[in-house]
Structure formats: structure tokens, C-alpha cells
Write an enzyme that holds these catalytic residues in place. Structure first.
Site, PDB file in Angstrom:
ATOM      1  N   ALA A 192       0.816  -1.215   0.000  1.00 39.86           N
ATOM      2  CA  ALA A 192       0.000   0.000   0.000  1.00 39.86           C
ATOM      3  C   ALA A 192       0.851   1.268   0.000  1.00 39.86           C
ATOM      4  O   ALA A 192       0.420   2.295  -0.514  1.00 39.86           O
ATOM      5  CB  ALA A 192      -0.947  -0.006   1.192  1.00 39.86           C
ATOM      6  N   THR A 193       2.035   1.224   0.566  1.00 32.02           N
ATOM      7  CA  THR A 193       2.894   2.408   0.529  1.00 32.02           C
ATOM      8  C   THR A 193       3.199   2.782  -0.917  1.00 32.02           C
ATOM      9  O   THR A 193       3.038   3.938  -1.325  1.00 32.02           O
ATOM     10  CB  THR A 193       4.223   2.144   1.278  1.00 32.02           C
ATOM     11  OG1 THR A 193       3.925   1.818   2.639  1.00 32.02           O
ATOM     12  CG2 THR A 193       5.133   3.352   1.234  1.00 32.02           C
ATOM     13  N   GLN A 252      -6.397  -1.197   5.313  1.00 31.23           N
ATOM     14  CA  GLN A 252      -7.004  -1.840   6.481  1.00 31.23           C
ATOM     15  C   GLN A 252      -8.390  -2.404   6.173  1.00 31.23           C
ATOM     16  O   GLN A 252      -8.978  -3.084   7.004  1.00 31.23           O
ATOM     17  CB  GLN A 252      -7.139  -0.832   7.641  1.00 31.23           C
ATOM     18  CG  GLN A 252      -5.835  -0.331   8.199  1.00 31.23           C
ATOM     19  CD  GLN A 252      -5.091  -1.363   9.050  1.00 31.23           C
ATOM     20  OE1 GLN A 252      -5.640  -2.387   9.450  1.00 31.23           O
ATOM     21  NE2 GLN A 252      -3.829  -1.088   9.314  1.00 31.23           N
ATOM     22  N   HIS A 284      -0.853  -7.925   3.451  1.00 28.95           N
ATOM     23  CA  HIS A 284      -0.386  -8.422   4.757  1.00 28.95           C
ATOM     24  C   HIS A 284      -1.232  -7.969   5.950  1.00 28.95           C
ATOM     25  O   HIS A 284      -0.982  -8.392   7.072  1.00 28.95           O
ATOM     26  CB  HIS A 284       1.089  -8.093   4.975  1.00 28.95           C
ATOM     27  CG  HIS A 284       1.413  -6.675   5.323  1.00 28.95           C
ATOM     28  ND1 HIS A 284       1.659  -6.277   6.614  1.00 28.95           N
ATOM     29  CD2 HIS A 284       1.553  -5.582   4.562  1.00 28.95           C
ATOM     30  CE1 HIS A 284       1.944  -4.977   6.609  1.00 28.95           C
ATOM     31  NE2 HIS A 284       1.882  -4.541   5.376  1.00 28.95           N
ATOM     32  N   THR A 313       9.264  -7.306 -12.865  1.00 30.25           N
ATOM     33  CA  THR A 313       8.764  -8.671 -13.010  1.00 30.25           C
ATOM     34  C   THR A 313       7.736  -8.971 -11.926  1.00 30.25           C
ATOM     35  O   THR A 313       7.993  -8.719 -10.749  1.00 30.25           O
ATOM     36  CB  THR A 313       9.933  -9.677 -12.928  1.00 30.25           C
ATOM     37  OG1 THR A 313      10.840  -9.371 -13.984  1.00 30.25           O
ATOM     38  CG2 THR A 313       9.442 -11.112 -13.048  1.00 30.25           C
ATOM     39  N   CYS A 345       6.865   5.945  16.590  1.00 32.14           N
ATOM     40  CA  CYS A 345       8.309   6.138  16.514  1.00 32.14           C
ATOM     41  C   CYS A 345       8.684   6.573  15.113  1.00 32.14           C
ATOM     42  O   CYS A 345       8.481   5.843  14.160  1.00 32.14           O
ATOM     43  CB  CYS A 345       9.040   4.840  16.825  1.00 32.14           C
ATOM     44  SG  CYS A 345       8.827   4.332  18.517  1.00 32.14           S
TER      45      CYS A 345
HETATM   46  C1  LIG Z   1      -0.211  -0.759   6.621  1.00 32.88           C
HETATM   47  C2  LIG Z   1      -0.765   0.445   5.957  1.00 32.88           C
HETATM   48  C3  LIG Z   1      -0.116   1.039   4.869  1.00 32.88           C
HETATM   49  C4  LIG Z   1       1.217   0.536   4.352  1.00 32.88           C
HETATM   50  O1  LIG Z   1       1.041  -0.669   3.660  1.00 32.88           O
HETATM   51  P1  LIG Z   1       2.302  -1.549   3.223  1.00 32.88           P
HETATM   52  O2  LIG Z   1       1.693  -2.596   2.364  1.00 32.88           O
HETATM   53  O3  LIG Z   1       2.895  -2.079   4.473  1.00 32.88           O
HETATM   54  O4  LIG Z   1       3.225  -0.654   2.465  1.00 32.88           O
HETATM   55  C5  LIG Z   1      -0.704   2.131   4.276  1.00 32.88           C
HETATM   56  N1  LIG Z   1      -1.872   2.621   4.730  1.00 32.88           N
HETATM   57  C6  LIG Z   1      -2.528   2.083   5.760  1.00 32.88           C
HETATM   58  C7  LIG Z   1      -3.822   2.662   6.207  1.00 32.88           C
HETATM   59  C8  LIG Z   1      -1.987   0.989   6.420  1.00 32.88           C
HETATM   60  O5  LIG Z   1      -2.641   0.461   7.458  1.00 32.88           O
END
Ligand SMILES: *Cc1c(COP(=O)(O)O)cnc(C)c1O
Length: 387
Positions: free
Chosen positions: A74-75, A182, A204, A243, A329
């Protein structure tokens, strides 16, 4: 193993479901091909698995397979959405609207765009953590190209009114992006009825593997343009080169499929566990629920505790339960959570907060043990303070 703390941090990540792992394993070994290899069976097998997975994920959100762009999570999806829209639409406008309580993976790309000359409005939230729709309505400008509002908050679990936001965005001809990291597999998501144009997903947080996610990019009504942020082999219709990671993609789709299939029963079960934990904890004086009591993820409970030091509280709980606190943190310092401050809590209460993320593998017995430990820790910390 029995001495390890009880895991109640499912907003940080979730354990991999065994069924997901089983689906992934063959794609690490015999089906190792590159899905882009079109000249032999190794490639075809991998491509078939990717195709099926893409369809599963598209179906889960009522999109089409052509609208799914696989990313590392998601990042990356948020970065691609926000920077990609900014780059593709800057001649139309340079104003973006988002929320103060967004994840840093939305806030930081927005701040970066400000440094390039874009203007960003960070809307405050109501005391229950929800967006103020009338305020959003007043914030649109003719040059607003994008509104980014998360589906469900990663700290306080509140679920934003996506369909209402989508309707406002459509009316004002701004694109609507939502970070649904989420939300996928936990609450219903429908890009059509909610009028979502762009959506970030990750595996995840829903018992899938780390390192895989997707960006939904609407292709019709309107056709959304996204400038790629990774250039290379032209995979994912040029929007995201690299890929494709077949085992992770298969795991992602399996996790989403399970999340959807089990949503009705899990929603009920998790809500009961959450209520049980809150009932126990609210026997104490001076404990406050953060975020709307009902409009939140079923497995989320976030509380602030008066009269205790936040880090002492966390330390006292550590042997029994893995939870997260309202102290975020960053690389250099510990700061109180921006999401809890945005609710109007003072710094001390923001620090002295606990985020419980209850998930698929937690039991009633675990909830009772955690509650007992938390109550004991809070009582003894308060006693020590008054002595
Ligand atoms: C965990 C999370 C992310 C980051 O997702 P990743 O797949 O770990 O990069 C972004 N936004 C929200 C709301 C999250 O809970």
C-alpha cells in the site's frame, strides 16, 4: 512458544494464514516462470496464475482485471496514486485534499508534492474520527484534482463514508483515491457504488504475505491517468514496471478470497471480542474510547488511559500482549500519534493510548487474559503514582 505474548497488533500486520501459504508454495518451486515469458510453458503457467489472481482481486472490489496494477504494497500504491495523478493532471490543477489522520504513506507524498508547488488541504476530523462532509464540500476548488481519504484508519479503526465522499468528488469533478489497506477483506468495498476512482490495497493486513499490494485505477467513467513512478519493462500496462512476483500475487488473491468468504461470520465474531475487551476495560475509571464506537473495523479497539505514563503502560503489558501504543516512533524521536491528537485528545492521553488489533486467530480466552493483565497494570501504575 507458550511464553510468547498474545498477538493483538493486527493493524501492524497479520499472521499468514496456512491456506494462503499452501496456495503460494508451488509458485516458489515448480511454477517459477516469469509471467511475461510468452514463448514457453513456464511463463504460461505463471501468467495463468497471475490472471486468475487479478480477476479475484478485481471481483472483490467490483472492478475489472485491467484496472488492477500490482505493487509492492500500500505504501507504493499510495505513492503511485498521489504522485502519479499529480504528474498527469498538474496542467488541470494543483490542489489536493486529504485528512489529518491519514497514514504517513499518504501524508508524506502530499508533503513532497507541496515542495514541488502543489497545494494540499489537510482536513481535520470530527471528535469521533470521521470526516466532516460539509467541510469537505466547502474545500473543493476548481483546481482540486484529487481527494485522498482512507477507507479505514490504521489506529482508531474508523470507517469513512466512502460513498458520500465519492458522490461529492464526482459532483466536483475531482478524482477520489482511497487507501483501503485496512479495509480489504474486512468491510465491503465497491468501486462502482462508492464511485472510487483509485484505491490502494495490501495483502499483509488480511492474513496474506508482506511485499504485495495493488492499485485499482479506474478505466471508464472517467478514465484515470496515472504517470508511472517506476520505468522499465512496461509491465502492468506501463504503470508499474518490474517482473511480477507470482507467489505473492497468488497469496494476495487467496487472502482476499478468504477474507471475503469469511467476512460475515468474522465481522460478528470480532465485534463480540472487541465488545468483550471494552466491557472489561471500561470497568476502570478514566479510560476513554478513541474513535466512533460503532463505525469502525470490527477488530479494532483504541483507548486512552488517564493517570498513567504511556511508556510504563506498554512496558507493563509487553510480556503478556503484543499491542501498539499511541506513540509513533519516527526515525529520530517518539511523538504522540497524529491520529489521536486529531481527535482533540491532549498529548498525555495521546501517549497513554493502546491500540488493540484483534484478528482471525484470537480467542475469547486470550481477550480475557489480556483484559485482566491490562486492568492489573493500569491499577498498579496508578497506585504507584499516588504514593
Ligand atoms: C499498513 C498500511 C499502509 C502501508 O502498507 P504496506 O503494504 O505495508 O506498504 C498504508 N496505509 C494504511 C492505512 C496501512 O494500514
Amino acid at each position: 512458544m507458550s511464553t510468547r505474548p498474545i498477538y493483538l497488533d493486527c493493524h501492524a500486520t497479520t499472521p499468514l494464514d496456512d491456506r494462503v501459504l499452501a496456495a503460494m508454495l508451488p509458485y516458489f518451486t515448480e511454477h517459477f516462470g516469469n509471467p511475461a515469458s510468452i514463448t514457453h510453458a513456464y511463463g504460461w503457467e505463471a501468467e495463468a496464475a497471475v490472471k486468475k489472481s487479478r480477476q479475484t482481486i478485481a471481483d472483490a472490489i467490483h472492478g475489472t482485471p485491467e484496472e488492477i496494477v500490482f505493487t509492492s504494497g500500500a505504501t507504493e500504491a499510495n505513492n503511485l496514486a498521489i504522485k502519479g495523478v499529480a504528474e498527469a493532471y498538474f496542467s488541470k490543477g494543483r490542489h489536493i485534499i486529504t485528512l489529518e489522520t491519514e497514514h504517513n504513506a499518504v501524508l508524506d507524498p502530499c508533503k513532497y508534492l507541496e515542495s514541488l508547488g502543489f497545494e494540499v488541504t489537510y482536513l481535520p476530523v470530527r471528535r469521533d474520527g470521521l470526516i466532516d462532509l460539509s467541510q469537505l464540500e466547502k474545500t473543493f476548488r476548481p483546481d482540486t484534482i484529487l481527494v485522498s481519504v482512507m477507507a479505514a484508519n490504521n489506529e482508531i479503526g474508523v470507517i469513512q463514508p466512502l460513498a458520500e465522499i465519492g458522490a461529492l468528488c464526482r459532483h466536483h469533478e475531482s478524482l477520489f483515491h482511497t487507501d483501503a489497506a485496512q479495509a480489504i477483506g474486512k468491510i465491503p468495498l465497491d468501486v462502482e457504488s462508492m464511485q472510487i476512482d483509485i484505491m490502494s490495497l495490501t495483502a499483509h493486513k488480511v492474513y496474506g504475505p508482506k511485499g504485495i499490494g495493488a492499485l485499482y485505477v479506474r478505466r471508464r467513467h472517467p478514465r484515470v491517468k496515472i504517470a508511472p513512478q517506476l520505468h522499465g519493462g512496461g509491465q502492468e500496462r506501463g504503470m508499474r514496471s518490474g517482473t511480477l512476483y507470482t507467489p505473492q500475487i497468488v497469496g494476495f488473491a487467496t487472502a482476499v478470497e478468504l477474507g471475503l468468504a469469511e467476512m460475515p461470520s468474522e465481522t460478528k465474531r470480532l465485534r463480540q471480542l472487541r465488545q468483550r475487551l471494552w466491557q472489561h476495560l471500561s470497568e476502570l475509571e478514566g479510560i476513554y474510547l478513541n474513535g466512533h464506537p460503532e463505525t469502525r473495523l470490527p477488530g479494532n479497539l483504541n483507548v486512552s488511559v488517564a493517570g498513567v505514563d504511556g511508556s510504563a503502560l506498554l512496558l507493563g503489558l509487553q510480556p503478556t500482549v503484543a499491542v501498539s501504543s499511541g506513540a509513533a516512533c519516527t526515525s529520530t524521536k517518539i511523538a504522540p500519534s497524529h491520529a489521536i491528537l486529531a481527535l482533540g485528545r491532549d498529548e498525555k492521553l495521546a501517549f497513554a493510548s493502546l491500540r488493540f488489533g484483534i484478528g482471525r486467530f484470537n480467542t475469547k480466552d486470550q481477550i480475557d487474559r489480556v483484559a485482566q493483565q491490562a486492568i492489573g497494570t493500569i491499577q498498579s501504575l496508578r497506585q504507584a503514582q499516588t504514593m
